[in-house]
Design a protein around this motif. Structure first.
Motif, PDB file in Angstrom:
ATOM      1  N   ASN A 296      17.042  58.254  43.777  1.00 16.57           N
ATOM      2  CA  ASN A 296      18.251  58.984  44.180  1.00 16.57           C
ATOM      3  C   ASN A 296      19.210  58.137  45.027  1.00 16.57           C
ATOM      4  O   ASN A 296      19.919  58.645  45.881  1.00 16.57           O
ATOM      5  N   ALA A 297      19.224  56.829  44.755  1.00 12.62           N
ATOM      6  CA  ALA A 297      20.193  55.958  45.424  1.00 12.62           C
ATOM      7  C   ALA A 297      20.998  55.236  44.354  1.00 12.62           C
ATOM      8  O   ALA A 297      20.422  54.686  43.409  1.00 12.62           O
ATOM      9  N   GLN A 298      22.328  55.255  44.489  1.00 11.47           N
ATOM     10  CA  GLN A 298      23.207  54.559  43.555  1.00 11.47           C
ATOM     11  C   GLN A 298      23.811  53.352  44.270  1.00 11.47           C
ATOM     12  O   GLN A 298      23.264  52.886  45.254  1.00 11.47           O
TER      13      GLN A 298
ATOM     14  N   GLY B 121      27.387  62.767  48.193  1.00 11.71           N
ATOM     15  CA  GLY B 121      26.527  62.911  49.355  1.00 11.71           C
ATOM     16  C   GLY B 121      25.411  63.906  49.141  1.00 11.71           C
ATOM     17  O   GLY B 121      24.322  63.779  49.711  1.00 11.71           O
ATOM     18  N   SER B 122      25.660  64.901  48.314  1.00  9.88           N
ATOM     19  CA  SER B 122      24.654  65.913  48.025  1.00  9.88           C
ATOM     20  C   SER B 122      23.566  65.393  47.095  1.00  9.88           C
ATOM     21  O   SER B 122      22.397  65.748  47.219  1.00  9.88           O
ATOM     22  N   ARG B 123      23.965  64.497  46.171  1.00  9.58           N
ATOM     23  CA  ARG B 123      23.034  63.999  45.160  1.00  9.58           C
ATOM     24  C   ARG B 123      22.257  62.756  45.591  1.00  9.58           C
ATOM     25  O   ARG B 123      21.097  62.579  45.210  1.00  9.58           O
ATOM     26  N   TYR B 124      22.939  61.855  46.332  1.00  2.59           N
ATOM     27  CA  TYR B 124      22.421  60.508  46.514  1.00  2.59           C
ATOM     28  C   TYR B 124      22.147  60.183  47.973  1.00  2.59           C
ATOM     29  O   TYR B 124      22.773  60.740  48.885  1.00  2.59           O
TER      30      TYR B 124
ATOM     31  N   ALA C 243       6.924  49.458  46.571  1.00  2.00           N
ATOM     32  CA  ALA C 243       6.958  50.910  46.738  1.00  2.00           C
ATOM     33  C   ALA C 243       8.018  51.528  45.843  1.00  2.00           C
ATOM     34  O   ALA C 243       9.098  50.958  45.655  1.00  2.00           O
ATOM     35  N   VAL C 244       7.686  52.655  45.281  1.00  2.00           N
ATOM     36  CA  VAL C 244       8.668  53.535  44.638  1.00  2.00           C
ATOM     37  C   VAL C 244       8.882  54.679  45.612  1.00  2.00           C
ATOM     38  O   VAL C 244       7.976  55.491  45.843  1.00  2.00           O
ATOM     39  N   ILE C 245      10.054  54.718  46.233  1.00  2.00           N
ATOM     40  CA  ILE C 245      10.292  55.593  47.373  1.00  2.00           C
ATOM     41  C   ILE C 245      10.850  56.928  46.888  1.00  2.00           C
ATOM     42  O   ILE C 245      11.973  57.009  46.370  1.00  2.00           O
ATOM     43  N   ALA C 246      10.051  57.969  47.059  1.00  2.00           N
ATOM     44  CA  ALA C 246      10.397  59.301  46.560  1.00  2.00           C
ATOM     45  C   ALA C 246      11.246  60.036  47.591  1.00  2.00           C
ATOM     46  O   ALA C 246      10.728  60.787  48.429  1.00  2.00           O
ATOM     47  N   THR C 247      12.531  59.817  47.551  1.00  2.00           N
ATOM     48  CA  THR C 247      13.446  60.430  48.498  1.00  2.00           C
ATOM     49  C   THR C 247      13.743  61.877  48.109  1.00  2.00           C
ATOM     50  O   THR C 247      13.436  62.328  47.006  1.00  2.00           O
ATOM     51  N   THR C 248      14.382  62.573  49.042  1.00  4.12           N
ATOM     52  CA  THR C 248      14.805  63.955  48.796  1.00  4.12           C
ATOM     53  C   THR C 248      16.299  64.076  49.075  1.00  4.12           C
ATOM     54  O   THR C 248      16.729  63.865  50.225  1.00  4.12           O
ATOM     55  N   PRO C 249      17.135  64.362  48.080  1.00  3.65           N
ATOM     56  CA  PRO C 249      18.570  64.525  48.342  1.00  3.65           C
ATOM     57  C   PRO C 249      18.825  65.569  49.410  1.00  3.65           C
ATOM     58  O   PRO C 249      18.088  66.559  49.533  1.00  3.65           O
ATOM     59  N   ARG C 250      19.881  65.346  50.181  1.00  3.89           N
ATOM     60  CA  ARG C 250      20.120  66.236  51.329  1.00  3.89           C
ATOM     61  C   ARG C 250      20.867  67.506  50.950  1.00  3.89           C
ATOM     62  O   ARG C 250      21.019  68.406  51.793  1.00  3.89           O
TER      63      ARG C 250
ATOM     64  N   ALA D  41      13.341  62.778  56.978  1.00  5.46           N
ATOM     65  CA  ALA D  41      12.497  63.244  55.872  1.00  5.46           C
ATOM     66  C   ALA D  41      13.152  62.985  54.524  1.00  5.46           C
ATOM     67  O   ALA D  41      12.453  62.759  53.526  1.00  5.46           O
ATOM     68  N   ASN D  42      14.477  63.019  54.463  1.00  2.49           N
ATOM     69  CA  ASN D  42      15.167  62.745  53.199  1.00  2.49           C
ATOM     70  C   ASN D  42      14.924  61.314  52.742  1.00  2.49           C
ATOM     71  O   ASN D  42      14.813  61.043  51.546  1.00  2.49           O
ATOM     72  N   LEU D  43      14.849  60.398  53.701  1.00  2.00           N
ATOM     73  CA  LEU D  43      14.735  58.975  53.367  1.00  2.00           C
ATOM     74  C   LEU D  43      13.325  58.590  52.931  1.00  2.00           C
ATOM     75  O   LEU D  43      13.161  57.647  52.143  1.00  2.00           O
ATOM     76  N   ALA D  44      12.302  59.284  53.438  1.00  2.00           N
ATOM     77  CA  ALA D  44      10.901  58.984  53.089  1.00  2.00           C
ATOM     78  C   ALA D  44      10.621  57.489  53.235  1.00  2.00           C
ATOM     79  O   ALA D  44      10.063  56.848  52.345  1.00  2.00           O
TER      80      ALA D  44
END
Length: 607
Positions: free
Chosen positions: A541-543, A555-558, A586-593, A601-604
């Motif tokens: 979820n990072a562009q 900002g909502s998606r990424y 690592a494959v970092i499983a983020t959570t969009p805000r 917690a969003n950044l994981a």
């Protein structure tokens, strides 16, 4: 801001001292080599309301929607230009919007007093110089010598990595060295005969300009990346090393009682993002153990790895096909507004069908044909979806026009496909630039038009597909121009990093401008297979553009990528201190805000 001419003398003496030191009988970390020559050296001091990191603007000033004003729009002072350049480059790289977490959850805009040293440097064989600049904070610890070296992202000017390297290194007391890697914002206006001097102000030919290209053309705007004739991307690694060498010389000048500063007694970490990320990876392959570690974010890197594609290849492919292909996709980020873009994209589908590039009896079938072609060439849905931004802002064409000229080493009047650069009037006809526009180029431009009053003038403005097909043909064709451009592209291919050099690569899985499938992933796979010490963080979820996360839908998606770059720097620094191991892949499983303020917690963040 004050200028100390006496420091120029000290810098010259320091160069002699450094050269003598390299001949000592102690065991240096890197082989003895001639130090590069620097010209137009300057030293300025930045304290109080004019610090190193933000020129006194702080987070509030950087968030301002309008740039710092010039007292005289046609004749800004060097300090005014510097402040505005910092504002522009911060906003072009970082997500500073409220709720995005910058300065609160990660990153710093702290006031850091200190000195700046700047100069022109030239790599062997080049006809034009590149800029180098070193920021030395007053808090620099001569007992724990720390240098961060970086290169501007994209084609930005000398402050184009301030939010990357400066924001991490300066508050920690490290000196930070920058290079514009032979691109930058030193534009030259052929109509007025004016270009940019060392301090950012305008000057005429012969007045020590950073770029002064001789050409038979008498009208338009020339700039280094497109018109230097040097193919600067081929020398990115050498640009970075020269910035580091200038930093050692500058530290000798700043702290003569502690000289000499050498690669043997100074820790050097290289960091960059995008083109800057590619540049530090190219520096990692150079002979000698002058680097201690490298952190590369979303790097534009072309390697021997399986699946690697050069920027020019996938850019020209995207420029042609992506506007049509996006009609096949749902839930695209906004902007561009799909309702407004759809008619133009529909026209592109029809034009592609008429030339035989895609198939389909209607728009839906044509869009699927374009989509299938991109997928077959390695594009992911995530990259295509985020790539809508590059379509909406016409970035694919802008990149292709400039890079074609650079790779082929074309002069201003000989650019391929009939393109050139100029100011345009309201009717899109060429016009002279204004004094106000020229005065702001150094601080406001991104290094690749269109922007800052400079536009692309096409030979076939009413038939954009003609120009795009011509640009694509420089990669797929076999005429003299295509062979010339491909030769330049081949010169940019990366080699493996030095054995034993710690390297961390970070890339957003949704990057739509520099897709990791074509860049980071092949490079890392090849390097790891060869036994190199390369670690890879893939951020879900990072562009590509943190700066666009201020747009609500983005900002909502990424998630931003900069927090991971800073974290990787922390980790490699701790590793060099002996207090931590290098991070694992690592494959970092983020959570969009999802529209809420960014939280940890969003950044994981990897542990």
């Amino acid at each position: 801001m004050t200028i100390r001419p006496d420091r120029i003398v000290l810098a010259a003496l320091a160069l002699a001292t450094l050269s003598l030191a390299s001949c000592s009988t102690s065991a240096p970390r890197t082989k003895t080599e001639a130090s590069p020559m620097f010209s137009a050296m300057r030293q300025t001091e930045h304290r109080g309301s004019d610090d190193l990191l933000s020129a006194g603007l702080g987070l509030t000033g950087l968030r301002a929607m309008t740039p710092p004003a010039f007292a005289d729009g046609e004749h800004p002072t060097p300090s005014e230009l510097r402040r505005r350049a910092l504002w522009s480059n911060w906003r072009g790289i970082a997500d500073l919007a409220p709720g995005g977490g910058y300065g609160e959850l990660y990153g710093s805009t702290a006031s850091v007093p200190g000195r700046e040293y700047s100069a022109f440097a030239t790599v062997p064989g080049a006809s034009q110089p590149h800029r180098v600049l070193v920021q030395v904070p007053d808090g620099f610890d001569t007992g724990k010598r720390c240098l961060v070296v970086t290169a501007s992202s994209g084609s930005r000017g000398i402050y184009g990595a301030i939010a990357v390297a400066g924001a991490w290194g300066l508050p920690k007391g490290c000196a930070v060295a920058y290079t514009d890697k032979g691109a930058g914002t030193d534009y030259f206006d052929l109509d007025s005969g004016q270009g940019v001097r060392a301090d950012g102000t305008l000057g005429a030919r012969g007045e020590g300009l950073a770029f002064e290209k001789l050409t038979s053309a008498s009208s338009g705007v020339a700039f280094k990346h497109a018109h230097s004739g040097d193919n600067p991307e081929a020398d990115w690694g050498r640009h970075v090393k020269q910035a580091a060498q200038f930093a050692l010389q500058s530290l000798d000048s700043a702290f003569p009682q502690s000289a000499p500063f050498t690669f043997d007694n100074t820790r050097v970490i290289a960091v960059g993002i995008s083109n800057g990320g590619g540049a530090v990876l190219r520096a990692a392959e150079l002979d000698g153990d002058w680097l201690d570690a490298v952190v590369a974010g979303e790097p534009n890197i072309y390697s021997e790895g399986e699946g690697s594609r050069p920027l020019y290849d996938f850019t020209t492919e995207a420029a042609l096909l992506m506007p049509c292909a996006l009609l096949h996709m749902q839930n695209l980020p906004q902007p561009p507004l799909t309702a407004q873009a759809a008619p133009l994209w529909t026209q592109r589908c029809a034009a592609l069908k008429s030339t035989g590039l895609i198939e389909g009896g209607d728009t839906a079938a044509q869009a699927k044909s374009a989509y299938d072609a991109l997928k077959a060439h390695g594009w992911t849905d995530e990259a295509l979806r985020a790539g809508a931004l590059s379509v909406g802002f016409d970035l694919w064409r802008a990149v292709a026009v400039t890079y074609a000229s650079s790779y082929g080493r074309y002069g201003f009047g000989a650019m391929p496909c009939g393109n050139r650069f100029t100011a345009l009037g309201a009717d899109f006809s060429p016009r002279d630039t204004t004094a106000t526009e020229r005065a702001a180029w150094w601080s406001d431009a991104s290094g690749i038009p269109p922007g800052a009053g400079v536009n692309i003038l096409e030979e076939h403005p009413t038939s954009p597909l003609t120009t795009l097909q011509c640009l694509r043909g420089l990669w797929t064709g076999d005429d003299a121009n295509a062979q010339r451009v491909r030769k330049g592209i081949a010169e940019t291919r990366a080699a493996l990093p030095r054995k034993g050099l710690p390297v961390v690569v970070i890339h957003g899985s949704d990057d739509g401008l520099v897709p990791p499938a074509f860049t980071s992933a092949p490079y890392v796979k090849q390097a790891q297979a060869a036994g190199r010490d390369v670690r890879y963080w893939q951020v879900r979820n990072a562009q590509h553009f943190d700066a666009f996360l201020g747009l609500p839908d983005y900002g909502s998606r990424y998630l931003p990528l900069l927090p991971y770059v800073y974290a990787a720097l922390d980790r490699v620094s701790a590793t060099l201190d002996g207090t931590s191991a290098l991070p694992a892949d690592a494959v970092i499983a983020t959570t969009p805000r999802a529209g809420k303020p960014l939280e940890a917690a969003n950044l994981a963040m990897p542990r």
